[in-house]
Design an enzyme around this catalytic site. Structure first.
Site, PDB file in Angstrom:
ATOM      1  N   GLU A 141      31.091  60.772 -45.313  1.00 33.67           N
ATOM      2  CA  GLU A 141      32.094  61.253 -44.366  1.00 33.67           C
ATOM      3  C   GLU A 141      33.093  62.173 -45.057  1.00 33.67           C
ATOM      4  O   GLU A 141      33.540  61.899 -46.174  1.00 33.67           O
ATOM      5  CB  GLU A 141      32.854  60.069 -43.762  1.00 33.67           C
ATOM      6  CG  GLU A 141      33.935  60.476 -42.761  1.00 33.67           C
ATOM      7  CD  GLU A 141      34.712  59.307 -42.195  1.00 33.67           C
ATOM      8  OE1 GLU A 141      35.361  59.491 -41.159  1.00 33.67           O
ATOM      9  OE2 GLU A 141      34.666  58.219 -42.797  1.00 33.67           O
ATOM     10  N   GLU A 234      37.597  54.503 -34.137  1.00 29.00           N
ATOM     11  CA  GLU A 234      38.458  54.252 -35.281  1.00 29.00           C
ATOM     12  C   GLU A 234      39.788  54.951 -34.996  1.00 29.00           C
ATOM     13  O   GLU A 234      40.089  56.016 -35.533  1.00 29.00           O
ATOM     14  CB  GLU A 234      37.825  54.790 -36.573  1.00 29.00           C
ATOM     15  CG  GLU A 234      38.605  54.414 -37.832  1.00 29.00           C
ATOM     16  CD  GLU A 234      38.099  55.124 -39.070  1.00 29.00           C
ATOM     17  OE1 GLU A 234      37.544  54.450 -39.942  1.00 29.00           O
ATOM     18  OE2 GLU A 234      38.247  56.363 -39.140  1.00 29.00           O
TER      19      GLU A 234
END
Length: 261
Positions: A141, A234
């Site tokens: 990521e 998230e």
């Protein structure tokens, strides 16, 4: 894309960790994720998931010393043994609970970038060999933490090409927006690169609908591009988590009936 994953490191933080999966299931999430769920042993987590009808989407590895705000070890020189031990722990846990992804966070190296790049590539190569035959894949990521090694989507995609697609990208809408990406366009062009998605609005990093991101267009771009993985949430709730998750029914209708959010 019918799996809606609650990141229980961000959501339901008013509850003890072992109570958060049930809260997520009650609110309509069908999966959960957490970077370091070790306080719930794998056997207990497997039972929780089965009883609640949930799956576990992704877990991180080798976070480092959180008291020093370390955010991973993969690019940190002279921490290779610690990185490998942490990765093995996460991989064993993932296999035990049926989690498809381990995310070895890069961290923020203090030395030269060339040395960090070499350390990162070597650790990543080792991790990719480690997951062979396990049914688990590696996630990478791009994160907008100051000094974080994997700090751009372009770098992540370039590395993915160099490793011939042997790992997947974790695409976070908030981080992409902070990085100045055209989020819808990037998702449309790169859906095939993505193994997992994180949703948070921008600015503010709160739940969908609190910022400016065009989530209907983002989801359409992902779906049109062939993305079929989980959608992870998230975000920092702007209210109690259950209240903040009121968008879920609309998202489920959007994906099943192509109606507006």
């Amino acid at each position: 894309m019918d799996r809606f994953s609650a990141h229980i490191g961000y959501l339901y933080t008013d509850l003890p960790l072992h109570e958060r999966p049930a809260a997520a299931a009650r609110d309509g999430f069908t999966a959960i994720e957490h970077p370091e769920p070790w306080a719930i042993p794998a056997k207990e987590m497997r039972t929780l998931l089965s009883d609640l009808g949930l799956t576990f989407s992704q877990v991180s590895s080798g976070m480092g010393d959180t008291s020093k705000r370390e955010k991973g070890l993969a690019a940190l020189i002279d921490r290779e043994a610690e990185f490998k031990a942490g990765f093995d722990r996460a991989l064993d846990y993932a296999r035990d609970i049926g989690c498809p992804f381990v995310h070895p966070m890069a961290g923020a190296p203090k030395g030269g970038l060339l040395d960090a790049a070499e350390t990162y590539r070597l650790n990543l190569s080792w991790a990719l060999k480690r997951v062979e035959g396990s049914g688990v894949r590696v996630l990478i990521e791009a994160i907008t933490i100051p000094g974080y090694y994997m700090g751009s989507l372009a770098l992540a995609a370039e590395l993915q090409d160099q490793f011939h697609g042997h790992f997947d990208l974790l695409f976070d809408t908030y981080h992409a927006a902070v990085l100045g990406e055209e989020v819808v366009l990037w998702a449309a062009r790169n859906a095939s690169r993505i193994g997992h998605v994180h949703i948070a609005d921008h600015p503010g990093r709160h739940e969908p609908g609190t910022g400016r991101l065009a989530f209907e267009s983002i989801l359409t771009a992902l779906r049109t591009g062939g993305y079929g993985g989980a959608i992870g949430f998230e975000y920092i709730p702007s209210a109690a988590t259950s209240a903040s998750a009121g968008f879920l029914p609309g998202w489920k209708r959007l994906l099943s009936e192509k109606v507006s959010l």
